[in-house]
Motif scaffolding. Structure first.
Motif, PDB file in Angstrom:
ATOM      1  N   ARG A 236     -10.622   3.269  -2.497  1.00 17.58           N
ATOM      2  CA  ARG A 236      -9.789   4.440  -2.788  1.00 17.58           C
ATOM      3  C   ARG A 236      -9.066   4.312  -4.133  1.00 17.58           C
ATOM      4  O   ARG A 236      -8.208   5.128  -4.460  1.00 17.58           O
ATOM      5  N   ASN A 237      -9.420   3.303  -4.912  1.00 18.83           N
ATOM      6  CA  ASN A 237      -8.729   3.067  -6.183  1.00 18.83           C
ATOM      7  C   ASN A 237      -8.790   4.263  -7.127  1.00 18.83           C
ATOM      8  O   ASN A 237      -7.794   4.627  -7.760  1.00 18.83           O
TER       9      ASN A 237
ATOM     10  N   ILE B  37      -1.443   6.924   2.780  1.00 19.55           N
ATOM     11  CA  ILE B  37      -2.807   7.449   2.655  1.00 19.55           C
ATOM     12  C   ILE B  37      -2.797   8.966   2.479  1.00 19.55           C
ATOM     13  O   ILE B  37      -3.559   9.520   1.682  1.00 19.55           O
TER      14      ILE B  37
ATOM     15  N   LYS C 187      -2.212  12.524   1.215  1.00 16.52           N
ATOM     16  CA  LYS C 187      -2.104  12.872  -0.198  1.00 16.52           C
ATOM     17  C   LYS C 187      -0.697  13.285  -0.616  1.00 16.52           C
ATOM     18  O   LYS C 187      -0.157  12.780  -1.617  1.00 16.52           O
TER      19      LYS C 187
ATOM     20  N   ARG D  62       1.653  10.372  -0.477  1.00 15.37           N
ATOM     21  CA  ARG D  62       1.378   9.415  -1.556  1.00 15.37           C
ATOM     22  C   ARG D  62       1.957   9.907  -2.880  1.00 15.37           C
ATOM     23  O   ARG D  62       2.577   9.143  -3.620  1.00 15.37           O
TER      24      ARG D  62
ATOM     25  N   GLU E 203      -4.113  -0.687  -3.526  1.00 11.34           N
ATOM     26  CA  GLU E 203      -4.831   0.290  -2.722  1.00 11.34           C
ATOM     27  C   GLU E 203      -6.099  -0.366  -2.199  1.00 11.34           C
ATOM     28  O   GLU E 203      -6.590  -1.358  -2.772  1.00 11.34           O
ATOM     29  N   THR E 204      -6.617   0.143  -1.089  1.00 10.17           N
ATOM     30  CA  THR E 204      -7.929  -0.298  -0.616  1.00 10.17           C
ATOM     31  C   THR E 204      -8.936  -0.023  -1.732  1.00 10.17           C
ATOM     32  O   THR E 204      -8.960   1.092  -2.265  1.00 10.17           O
TER      33      THR E 204
ATOM     34  N   LYS F 296      -9.166   7.424  -6.549  1.00 11.43           N
ATOM     35  CA  LYS F 296      -8.322   8.538  -6.096  1.00 11.43           C
ATOM     36  C   LYS F 296      -6.859   8.257  -6.415  1.00 11.43           C
ATOM     37  O   LYS F 296      -6.124   9.152  -6.857  1.00 11.43           O
ATOM     38  N   LEU F 297      -6.425   7.029  -6.181  1.00 10.51           N
ATOM     39  CA  LEU F 297      -5.047   6.681  -6.491  1.00 10.51           C
ATOM     40  C   LEU F 297      -4.787   6.792  -7.990  1.00 10.51           C
ATOM     41  O   LEU F 297      -3.756   7.339  -8.415  1.00 10.51           O
TER      42      LEU F 297
ATOM     43  N   ASP G 270      -4.195  10.317  -8.896  1.00  7.83           N
ATOM     44  CA  ASP G 270      -2.859  10.776  -8.492  1.00  7.83           C
ATOM     45  C   ASP G 270      -1.782  10.239  -9.429  1.00  7.83           C
ATOM     46  O   ASP G 270      -0.801  10.933  -9.725  1.00  7.83           O
TER      47      ASP G 270
ATOM     48  N   TYR H 116       0.824  -1.204   0.000  1.00  2.00           N
ATOM     49  CA  TYR H 116       0.000   0.000   0.000  1.00  2.00           C
ATOM     50  C   TYR H 116       0.857   1.252   0.000  1.00  2.00           C
ATOM     51  O   TYR H 116       1.880   1.318   0.695  1.00  2.00           O
ATOM     52  N   LEU H 117       0.441   2.263  -0.744  1.00  3.51           N
ATOM     53  CA  LEU H 117       1.099   3.557  -0.720  1.00  3.51           C
ATOM     54  C   LEU H 117       0.546   4.366   0.453  1.00  3.51           C
ATOM     55  O   LEU H 117      -0.511   4.045   1.005  1.00  3.51           O
TER      56      LEU H 117
END
Length: 241
Positions: free
Chosen positions: A183-184, A152, A154, A157, A179-180, A186-187, A190, A149-150
């Protein structure tokens, strides 16, 4: 000198499906044979483990099962007690919630303790989302790293995304992470904002399911359209030019 290995049971690492797939479509018969002959299991969730065992071996009596729960709260003292049946000559199986025990999944601490106690560890063949994603990505299968996991937060990350891209470029090493599921998206946003246009990104989601999606494109192409990954288990892999 006594042969302690032959007197002890084995610790089997039992993979499960990555979703609601018919188990024997993605799992070999060796797993069925091990489950049929094993009574003791170390599991993350008793309810889902019982359901999985029943799907694999419908005739196995559920009351005969002895299940031990493994989670982030389980301590070393309990690990010792969980392995006691092996020391008494009985086999034990570790069952993951999805995929392979010990790979981005609980189980490694139990396996490490088993090695200390001279218990034979037997990993069984089954689907690993990380390896399947790498296979389907077209990226560097000779040199890759899985980060997990990266961060959390922002800014942290985004900083880590830049670090992974730099590492990939310098080492020519593909970088995989997760990622959870909720939250995919949002990742993904980014990644698209933070990576260079020619950096390749593989998105691999719903692996082995009917909705499986494995696509690799440069970031410049992903900017034109993105899949909806909300609540879908996914592996992300980047490779910088």
């Amino acid at each position: 000198m006594e042969n302690t290995e032959t007197q002890r049971g084995k610790l089997y690492l039992i993979p499960t499906t990555l979703g609601d797939t018919e188990p024997l479509e993605v799992l070999p018969l060796s797993i069925k044979r091990v489950i049929e002959n094993t009574t003791h299991f170390i599991v993350e969730n008793e309810k889902t483990a019982r359901r999985f065992i029943k799907r694999i071996t419908p005739n196995k009596p559920q009351p005969s099962l002895i299940l031990y729960t493994l989670n982030k709260y389980t301590g070393h003292e309990e690990f010792n007690s969980y392995l006691k049946p092996c020391l008494e000559g009985q086999d034990i199986g570790i069952i993951s919630e999805a995929g392979c025990p010990g790979i981005a999944d609980p189980g490694a601490d139990i396996v490490a303790l088993a090695h200390q106690k001279n218990i034979r560890v037997v990993p069984l063949v089954g689907p690993s989302s990380i390896l399947l994603a790498m296979m389907g990505s077209g990226m560097n299968g000779q040199s890759f790293a899985f980060t997990g996991y990266l961060p959390i937060e922002k800014n942290e990350r985004r900083k880590e995304i830049k670090n992974l891209e730099r590492r990939s470029r310098e080492l020519q090493q593909s970088q995989a992470f997760i990622e959870t599921p909720y939250r995919n998206n949002k990742l993904l946003g980014d990644l698209i904002q933070g990576l260079k246009p020619d950096t390749r990104l593989c998105i691999a989601t719903d692996i082995t399911l009917a909705s499986e999606y494995i696509v690799t494109k440069p970031i410049a192409e992903w900017k034109k359209s993105q899949p909806d990954l909300h609540k879908r288990p996914a592996i992300f892999i980047i490779h910088a030019s």
